[in-house]
Design a protein around this motif. Structure first.
Motif, PDB file in Angstrom:
ATOM      1  N   SER A 754       0.858  -1.200   0.000  1.00 37.17           N
ATOM      2  CA  SER A 754       0.000   0.000   0.000  1.00 37.17           C
ATOM      3  C   SER A 754       0.888   1.241   0.000  1.00 37.17           C
ATOM      4  O   SER A 754       2.079   1.160   0.288  1.00 37.17           O
ATOM      5  CB  SER A 754      -0.913  -0.015   1.233  1.00 37.17           C
ATOM      6  OG  SER A 754      -0.134   0.115   2.389  1.00 37.17           O
ATOM      7  N   TRP A 756       3.165   4.340  -1.025  1.00 36.91           N
ATOM      8  CA  TRP A 756       4.200   4.556  -2.031  1.00 36.91           C
ATOM      9  C   TRP A 756       4.714   3.233  -2.575  1.00 36.91           C
ATOM     10  O   TRP A 756       4.963   3.108  -3.767  1.00 36.91           O
ATOM     11  CB  TRP A 756       5.364   5.345  -1.419  1.00 36.91           C
ATOM     12  CG  TRP A 756       5.207   6.828  -1.665  1.00 36.91           C
ATOM     13  CD1 TRP A 756       4.930   7.758  -0.747  1.00 36.91           C
ATOM     14  CD2 TRP A 756       5.340   7.473  -2.906  1.00 36.91           C
ATOM     15  NE1 TRP A 756       4.850   8.982  -1.301  1.00 36.91           N
ATOM     16  CE2 TRP A 756       5.100   8.847  -2.667  1.00 36.91           C
ATOM     17  CE3 TRP A 756       5.613   7.064  -4.222  1.00 36.91           C
ATOM     18  CZ2 TRP A 756       5.149   9.792  -3.666  1.00 36.91           C
ATOM     19  CZ3 TRP A 756       5.658   8.012  -5.209  1.00 36.91           C
ATOM     20  CH2 TRP A 756       5.406   9.369  -4.938  1.00 36.91           C
ATOM     21  N   ARG A 758       3.121   0.498  -3.118  1.00 31.96           N
ATOM     22  CA  ARG A 758       2.190  -0.022  -4.129  1.00 31.96           C
ATOM     23  C   ARG A 758       2.328   0.762  -5.430  1.00 31.96           C
ATOM     24  O   ARG A 758       2.337   0.183  -6.525  1.00 31.96           O
ATOM     25  CB  ARG A 758       0.762   0.072  -3.602  1.00 31.96           C
ATOM     26  CG  ARG A 758      -0.225  -0.641  -4.503  1.00 31.96           C
ATOM     27  CD  ARG A 758      -1.647  -0.406  -4.002  1.00 31.96           C
ATOM     28  NE  ARG A 758      -2.591  -1.072  -4.886  1.00 31.96           N
ATOM     29  CZ  ARG A 758      -2.839  -2.353  -4.849  1.00 31.96           C
ATOM     30  NH1 ARG A 758      -2.194  -3.138  -3.969  1.00 31.96           N
ATOM     31  NH2 ARG A 758      -3.695  -2.895  -5.674  1.00 31.96           N
ATOM     32  N   VAL A 759       2.458   2.080  -5.263  1.00 29.30           N
ATOM     33  CA  VAL A 759       2.603   2.926  -6.461  1.00 29.30           C
ATOM     34  C   VAL A 759       3.852   2.501  -7.236  1.00 29.30           C
ATOM     35  O   VAL A 759       3.831   2.399  -8.469  1.00 29.30           O
ATOM     36  CB  VAL A 759       2.680   4.420  -6.064  1.00 29.30           C
ATOM     37  CG1 VAL A 759       3.069   5.257  -7.267  1.00 29.30           C
ATOM     38  CG2 VAL A 759       1.352   4.864  -5.486  1.00 29.30           C
ATOM     39  N   LEU A 760       4.897   2.236  -6.512  1.00 31.36           N
ATOM     40  CA  LEU A 760       6.150   1.884  -7.163  1.00 31.36           C
ATOM     41  C   LEU A 760       6.058   0.511  -7.827  1.00 31.36           C
ATOM     42  O   LEU A 760       6.621   0.308  -8.891  1.00 31.36           O
ATOM     43  CB  LEU A 760       7.274   1.886  -6.133  1.00 31.36           C
ATOM     44  CG  LEU A 760       7.607   3.275  -5.562  1.00 31.36           C
ATOM     45  CD1 LEU A 760       8.660   3.170  -4.471  1.00 31.36           C
ATOM     46  CD2 LEU A 760       8.094   4.204  -6.665  1.00 31.36           C
ATOM     47  N   ALA A 761       5.278  -0.397  -7.233  1.00 30.52           N
ATOM     48  CA  ALA A 761       5.211  -1.768  -7.751  1.00 30.52           C
ATOM     49  C   ALA A 761       4.091  -1.952  -8.763  1.00 30.52           C
ATOM     50  O   ALA A 761       3.832  -3.068  -9.204  1.00 30.52           O
ATOM     51  CB  ALA A 761       5.008  -2.727  -6.579  1.00 30.52           C
ATOM     52  N   LYS A 762       3.401  -0.868  -9.089  1.00 24.31           N
ATOM     53  CA  LYS A 762       2.204  -0.969  -9.929  1.00 24.31           C
ATOM     54  C   LYS A 762       2.524  -1.590 -11.298  1.00 24.31           C
ATOM     55  O   LYS A 762       1.849  -2.549 -11.717  1.00 24.31           O
ATOM     56  CB  LYS A 762       1.616   0.437 -10.127  1.00 24.31           C
ATOM     57  CG  LYS A 762       0.162   0.414 -10.555  1.00 24.31           C
ATOM     58  CD  LYS A 762      -0.435   1.826 -10.495  1.00 24.31           C
ATOM     59  CE  LYS A 762       0.167   2.701 -11.574  1.00 24.31           C
ATOM     60  NZ  LYS A 762      -0.312   4.096 -11.497  1.00 24.31           N
TER      61      LYS A 762
ATOM     62  N   SER B  15       6.934   2.710 -13.068  1.00 28.08           N
ATOM     63  CA  SER B  15       6.438   3.073 -11.731  1.00 28.08           C
ATOM     64  C   SER B  15       7.548   3.048 -10.684  1.00 28.08           C
ATOM     65  O   SER B  15       7.583   3.879  -9.782  1.00 28.08           O
ATOM     66  CB  SER B  15       5.310   2.118 -11.330  1.00 28.08           C
ATOM     67  OG  SER B  15       5.826   0.813 -11.186  1.00 28.08           O
ATOM     68  N   GLU B  16       8.469   2.100 -10.831  1.00 28.24           N
ATOM     69  CA  GLU B  16       9.515   2.003  -9.801  1.00 28.24           C
ATOM     70  C   GLU B  16      10.452   3.215  -9.840  1.00 28.24           C
ATOM     71  O   GLU B  16      11.113   3.522  -8.859  1.00 28.24           O
ATOM     72  CB  GLU B  16      10.317   0.707  -9.955  1.00 28.24           C
ATOM     73  CG  GLU B  16      10.969   0.516 -11.312  1.00 28.24           C
ATOM     74  CD  GLU B  16      10.137  -0.377 -12.221  1.00 28.24           C
ATOM     75  OE1 GLU B  16       8.871  -0.356 -12.052  1.00 28.24           O
ATOM     76  OE2 GLU B  16      10.685  -1.059 -13.084  1.00 28.24           O
ATOM     77  N   LEU B  18       9.556   6.338 -10.190  1.00 26.28           N
ATOM     78  CA  LEU B  18       8.825   7.568  -9.865  1.00 26.28           C
ATOM     79  C   LEU B  18       9.544   8.381  -8.801  1.00 26.28           C
ATOM     80  O   LEU B  18       9.778   9.585  -8.963  1.00 26.28           O
ATOM     81  CB  LEU B  18       7.415   7.229  -9.360  1.00 26.28           C
ATOM     82  CG  LEU B  18       6.301   7.202 -10.401  1.00 26.28           C
ATOM     83  CD1 LEU B  18       5.004   6.696  -9.773  1.00 26.28           C
ATOM     84  CD2 LEU B  18       6.089   8.595 -10.986  1.00 26.28           C
ATOM     85  N   ALA B  79       1.644  10.854  -3.672  1.00 30.17           N
ATOM     86  CA  ALA B  79       1.137   9.507  -3.364  1.00 30.17           C
ATOM     87  C   ALA B  79      -0.140   9.219  -4.146  1.00 30.17           C
ATOM     88  O   ALA B  79      -0.645   8.115  -4.151  1.00 30.17           O
ATOM     89  CB  ALA B  79       0.865   9.388  -1.879  1.00 30.17           C
ATOM     90  N   VAL B  82      -3.193   7.866  -2.607  1.00 27.38           N
ATOM     91  CA  VAL B  82      -3.184   6.482  -2.120  1.00 27.38           C
ATOM     92  C   VAL B  82      -2.776   6.509  -0.661  1.00 27.38           C
ATOM     93  O   VAL B  82      -1.663   6.198  -0.274  1.00 27.38           O
ATOM     94  CB  VAL B  82      -2.218   5.607  -2.947  1.00 27.38           C
ATOM     95  CG1 VAL B  82      -2.319   4.160  -2.489  1.00 27.38           C
ATOM     96  CG2 VAL B  82      -2.557   5.737  -4.412  1.00 27.38           C
ATOM     97  N   GLY B  87      -5.374   2.354   0.643  1.00 27.91           N
ATOM     98  CA  GLY B  87      -4.586   1.124   0.572  1.00 27.91           C
ATOM     99  C   GLY B  87      -5.319  -0.032   1.184  1.00 27.91           C
ATOM    100  O   GLY B  87      -5.387  -1.127   0.599  1.00 27.91           O
ATOM    101  N   ARG B  91      -6.476  -3.358  -0.513  1.00 28.07           N
ATOM    102  CA  ARG B  91      -6.057  -4.661  -0.020  1.00 28.07           C
ATOM    103  C   ARG B  91      -7.263  -5.584   0.150  1.00 28.07           C
ATOM    104  O   ARG B  91      -7.220  -6.765  -0.157  1.00 28.07           O
ATOM    105  CB  ARG B  91      -5.353  -4.484   1.334  1.00 28.07           C
ATOM    106  CG  ARG B  91      -4.284  -5.552   1.559  1.00 28.07           C
ATOM    107  CD  ARG B  91      -3.660  -5.381   2.921  1.00 28.07           C
ATOM    108  NE  ARG B  91      -3.025  -4.054   3.060  1.00 28.07           N
ATOM    109  CZ  ARG B  91      -2.710  -3.520   4.242  1.00 28.07           C
ATOM    110  NH1 ARG B  91      -2.986  -4.156   5.359  1.00 28.07           N
ATOM    111  NH2 ARG B  91      -2.122  -2.343   4.322  1.00 28.07           N
TER     112      ARG B  91
END
Lengths: 795, 93
Positions: A754, A756, A758-762, B15-16, B18, B79, B82, B87, B91
């Motif tokens: 969840s 940041w 999650r954003v990075l792993a999107k 995305s990684e 960012l 963010a 999010v 989150g 989930r």
């Protein structure tokens, strides 16, 4: 009246002459005032008096002055109209006042001074004034007037001038006085009188200048004139009195006339006024009430006139009310009417009638005629009853008397000679009807008997003796003749009877003979007919027997034919059966052969189907393998659209395959899918980045990021399937799954991240999902293909 | 148009990367702002404050502060909403 007095006082005050105040109502006071005024020598008093006498309180003096004159004229007429005492008084006052004024006008100042008193009190001492008026010169001496004035004052004081009757007496005199002088009172007379009485004052009196009341009080000499003028019209009669009282004493000898005149006038006036009252009461309802209530005999008089009027208008009205009395006897229901215990009913007045009898109450006709008879009869009855009281009441009825001729006769005789003895010798014997049987004769006899009885009742039965005897003989003759006629009739009847019986016997014999003849004839005919009938029947029977025999033969023949046919059929069938059995034995094998051939063909077709299906499945397998190879090839990402299309083609409308292909994200086959190795490689990069952001607080700023980056370097690395929800443990678990080749679980783990992380792993997640989707779809298709291959084998 | 957009989409950073990108931006921004501030400070010091040193430091401070604030804002909003609640919801799904 009361109202006028205060006015007087006010007027006086206005002139500043006197303060009269309310006490002025007192006649004595008034008198005093006048006296004092008189002494002062002012001539206002008359004027004031004049004002006081005016009926209407407000009108100015001049008006009032004129009024009296008119009044004096009017008085006679008005008197007839108004009979109320009040009005009388009014008029009286006015008149008197006017008179006084006139007097004042005529008399000199000195003279006037005394007169006012007269004029004021004239109401009470009217007699004097009247006298003076009548004479046109008051004959009384001044002292007399004074005394009278003072003495008389109390009763009708002008101030108190109550409506009481006492005022009444005065009015007539003035009226009387006025009426004769009616011309005099007018201005013309006024000058005359003064001139007569006192020439000196004559010039002063002229009414014309005095007509203005305002000017009057101021000059002493002029004062009288206003009074005169005020009363101008009416005063003239008065002046003489004042003038005469002091100066003209020679006219006193006429005093006797005065009283007479007064009485006459009074009566005349009262009569006139009464008549007027009656007349007016007929016109006005209000006055009618007043008049009838307060005036003696007023009601009777008015009623009389009203009655007369009514009669005149409706002459028939009263006749309707009271219809002319009929002098028929009174109808009285006797006490004893109906059932009574009394046997005897005493005689009553002639006029009283029995209701049960015929009378006016029963019918309007013949009452008078019956009257006489009824009374007569009753007379006789009454007398007879006197003799014989024990007789039953029913006998008294007139109608019943005829049934008792004996008694009736006795009565008749009693009538003829009252108190005399009976005389049975004169009676006529009745006819004996016992021997007579004929009803007609009997009736006749009864009639004659009744006549006889009637005759017996009459006063002279002997007179009718001969007539009745002839009647009797005639009756007997009639009887005997009828008898003889009857006997003759009987004889003829018997003879006729015999004749008839003989004729009838002859007729009967003839009839019998004829009947026997006819019978014989009929019998013969009947026999013949019977024979004929029997013959015909016999013939018919014969023919029928023949016919029936023929029919029976035919039937037998038919039966024989039928039996023959049945036998033939049986024979033919047996032959056929034997032939068939023979035939079946040879041709049965051919049929079996045909069945086996058919089965073979069926089998062959089934096998061709199976072969087709197998081919299809094989093709599908091939296509599937192609697809799998495409997305698993290392030179990924590479689109495998063609392969998928081929697979779809091969599947040929397979539902499952179509659904599986539809489930794949179009991106996957358009751009290709990354291989698992690629995914692992990328995960290594992603995990580093995620670790950097693993310690970030929520909504972290630059500092938070920096801290998390630095601190993440210090973190210990976990290994294997670590427990916990933190980012580090999730990352280690995914790593291990990936190492095991379980991309599915790895993706599930990464999905738990969840923030940041999650954003990075999107991106990585998306890639993994694509791959998984394709893998799943391909597996489903493979399963379907396998299933199809299995299905092919079964049929 | 579509081709350019797809290309843009393709070039869109993974995305990684960012966060790294953001760091780059921030640092560059910080540097520029601080230098700008320093320059202004120096100018002020020369013109107004007789070459004193502190106006230059003040300028640097202003610039750095400005850069820091912008960077912070960028990080905080980045963010993409999010947050923790979102989150958790995700989930659950």
């Amino acid at each position: 009246m009361y109202s006028t007095v205060p006015q007087l006082t006010t007027r006086v005050r206005r002139k500043n002459l006197w303060d009269v105040s309310a006490s002025s109502q007192n006649p004595c006071l008034l008198g005093k005032i006048e006296d004092s005024l008189y002494h002062t020598g002012t001539s206002i008093i008359p004027y004031s008096i004049a004002t006081s006498t005016s009926a209407s309180p407000l009108p100015p003096a001049p008006c009032e002055f004129f009024v009296p004159s008119h009044l004096s004229l009017l008085f006679s007429s008005s008197h007839s109209l108004h009979s109320s005492g009040l009005s009388h008084q009014f008029r009286m006052l006015r008149l008197s006042s006017s008179a006084s004024a006139r007097v004042i006008g005529s008399s000199g100042r000195s003279v006037v001074s005394r007169h006012p008193r007269h004029s004021l009190k004239p109401q009470r001492t009217q007699c004097q004034q009247q006298r003076s008026l009548a004479d046109t010169k008051a004959p009384r001496p001044s002292p007399d007037a004074k005394g009278s004035a003072k003495d008389v004052k109390p009763p009708p004081t002008p101030g108190s001038a109550s409506p009481a009757t006492p005022a009444k007496p005065p009015p007539p005199p003035p009226a009387a006085a006025a009426s004769p002088h009616s011309p005099a009172p007018k201005i013309t007379t006024a000058p005359i009188t003064p001139s007569n009485t006192s020439p000196t004052q004559a010039p002063l009196t002229p009414p014309s200048p005095a007509k203005t009341p305002t000017s009057s009080p101021v000059p002493v000499p002029k004062v009288p004139p206003p009074a005169a003028t005020g009363s101008g019209s009416s005063t003239p009669p008065l002046p003489p009195s004042p003038a005469s009282s002091p100066s003209t004493s020679p006219k006193q000898p006429k005093k006797t006339h005065r009283f007479r005149n007064f009485v006459v006038g009074l009566t005349f006036l009262t009569g006139l006024s009464f008549a007027g009252g009656v007349f007016y009461s007929l016109k006005s309802d209000n006055f009618h009430d007043f008049f009838t209530e307060y005036i003696p005999f007023g009601e009777e008089a008015v009623l009389y006139f009203e009655e007369r009027e009514f009669r005149r208008r409706f002459p028939n009205a009263l006749s309707r009310v009271a219809p002319p009395p009929i002098d028929s006897p009174k109808v009285v229901i006797p006490k004893s009417s109906g059932a009574t215990w009394k046997v005897f009913e005493p005689a009553e007045d002639k006029k009283v009638m029995d209701v049960g009898k015929h009378g006016p109450h029963v019918s309007s006709r013949g009452t008078v005629g019956q009257e006489g008879e009824g009374t007569e009869a009753r007379d006789t009855r009454v007398r007879s009853e006197a003799d014989d009281t024990a007789r039953p009441a029913t006998d008294r009825v007139i109608g019943e008397r005829s049934l008792h001729p004996r008694k009736g006769a006795a009565e008749v005789e009693a009538v003829g000679k009252p108190g005399g003895p009976d005389a049975p010798a004169g009676q006529i014997a009745l006819i004996n009807m016992k021997g007579v049987e004929d009803p007609l004769v009997r009736n006749l006899a009864g009639v004659v008997n009744s006549i006889i009885s009637l005759v017996n009742k009459s006063e002279s039965p002997n007179v009718f003796d001969s007539v009745i005897a002839t009647a009797k003989s005639e009756l007997s003759c009639l009887n005997s003749r009828i008898e003889s006629m009857k006997q003759g009739l009987e004889k003829t009847v018997k003879e006729k009877d015999l004749e008839f019986t003989t004729a009838a016997q002859g007729l009967l014999k003839n009839v019998d003979d004829e009947i026997t003849n006819i019978e014989h004839k009929w019998r013969e005919e009947f026999e013949n007919e019977r024979e004929k009938m029997a013959q015909s029947y016999r013939e018919k029977l014969h023919t029928e027997l023949q016919l029936s025999g023929e029919v029976a033969g035919h039937r037998l023949r038919n039966e024989l034919l039928e039996q023959a046919i049945v036998l033939k059929r049986k024979w033919i069938q047996e032959i056929e059966d034997r032939v068939e059995s023979e035939r079946n034995g040879r041709l049965g094998k051919l049929k079996e052969l045909r069945g086996s051939v058919e089965e073979l063909t069926k089998l062959s077709t089934a096998w061709t189907d199976i072969l087709d299906a197998n081919l299809k499945t094989q093709q599908m397998h091939v296509a599937l393998e192609a697809v799998r190879a495409a997305y698993e090839s290392p030179e990924q990402p590479k689109p495998f659209l063609r392969e998928l299309a081929a697979l779809k083609e091969v599947a040929d409308g397979d539902e499952v395959v179509r659904a599986a292909i539809a489930s794949i994200n179009p991106l996957a086959y358009q751009k290709g899918v990354s291989t698992p190795t690629q995914l692992i490689d990328r995960f290594r990069r992603v995990s580093d980045e995620v670790r950097k952001a693993s310690l970030l607080p929520e909504d972290a700023g630059v500092a938070g990021h920096a801290a998390s980056w630095i601190l993440s370097k210090v973190l210990f690395r976990k290994k294997g399937l670590a427990l916990g929800d933190d980012v580090e443990s999730i990352l280690t678990r995914t790593e291990t799954y990936l190492e095991e080749g379980n991309i599915d679980n790895a993706a599930r783990e990464m999905n738990q991240l969840s923030g940041w992380a999650r954003v990075l792993a999107k991106d990585w997640l998306r890639e993994a999902r694509l791959l998984l989707e394709v893998q799943q779809a391909v597996e489903v298709i493979a399963a379907e293909a396998r299933l199809q291959s299995l299905r092919v084998h079964k049929p | 148009m579509t081709a350019s957009t797809t290309q843009l989409v393709k070039r869109k950073p993974e995305s990684e990367g960012l966060l790294n990108e953001k760091w780059d931006h921030c640092l560059a921004n910080l540097l520029v702002k601080s230098t700008l501030g320093a320059g202004f400070g120096i100018i002020f010091s020369v013109l107004l404050f007789k070459r004193r040193a502190w106006p230059a430091w003040v300028g640097v401070g202003f610039g750095a502060g400005r850069g820091y604030a912008e960077c912070d804002r960028e990080f905080k909003g980045a963010a993409g909403g999010v947050s923790r609640a979102v989150g958790e919801r995700l989930r659950r799904d």
